[in-house]
Design a protein around this motif. Structure first.
Motif, short mmCIF file in Angstrom:
data_model
loop_
_atom_site.label_atom_id
_atom_site.label_comp_id
_atom_site.label_asym_id
_atom_site.label_seq_id
_atom_site.Cartn_x
_atom_site.Cartn_y
_atom_site.Cartn_z
N CYS A 3 0.85 -1.19 0.00
CA CYS A 3 0.00 0.00 0.00
C CYS A 3 0.88 1.24 0.00
N ASN A 5 -0.01 4.12 0.91
CA ASN A 5 -0.38 4.98 2.02
C ASN A 5 0.22 4.53 3.35
N CYS A 6 0.03 3.23 3.69
CA CYS A 6 0.48 2.77 5.01
C CYS A 6 1.59 1.72 4.90
N CYS A 17 -6.92 -1.04 0.27
CA CYS A 17 -6.01 -1.58 1.28
C CYS A 17 -6.83 -2.04 2.48
N CYS A 20 -5.75 0.30 5.83
CA CYS A 20 -6.10 1.72 5.99
C CYS A 20 -7.30 2.12 5.14
ZN LIG Z 1 -2.87 1.00 3.46
#
Ligand SMILES: [Zn+2]
Length: 90
Positions: A3, A5-6, A17, A20
């Motif tokens: 991911c 983002n995280c 994801c 998150c």
């Molecule tokens: Zn994520």
């Protein structure tokens, strides 16, 4: 894949994801960026179509664009070749 983002490890098929909930950036473009046989043939018979598609696609899907341009040029070449023959014979 991970991911963006995280950083959680997620399945290739995942759209979101699981950790998150952020929408995963799919590598869809790479899948789409492959030669399109039907449009290649179309470009062979109508080189102008291939030329238009090439300029439409060259930024988003360069592989597909190049492929269609190749057929466009072949079609164009064949067209000129036949014109020369017709001009020579006729
Ligand atoms: Zn994520």
């Amino acid at each position: 894949m991970y991911c963006e983002n995280c950083g959680a490890e997620i399945s290739k098929e995942a759209y979101i994801c699981p950790k998150c909930g952020v929408k995963v950036k799919k590598e869809e473009n790479n899948d789409e960026d492959k030669p399109n046989v039907g449009l290649n043939i179309l470009s062979l018979f109508f080189p102008i179509v291939g030329l238009i598609l090439y300029f439409t696609w060259k930024n988003q899907t360069p592989i597909r664009a190049k492929s269609v341009l190749t057929y466009c040029l072949i079609g164009w070449g064949i067209g000129i070749f036949f014109n020369i023959i017709v001009a020579t014979i006729g």
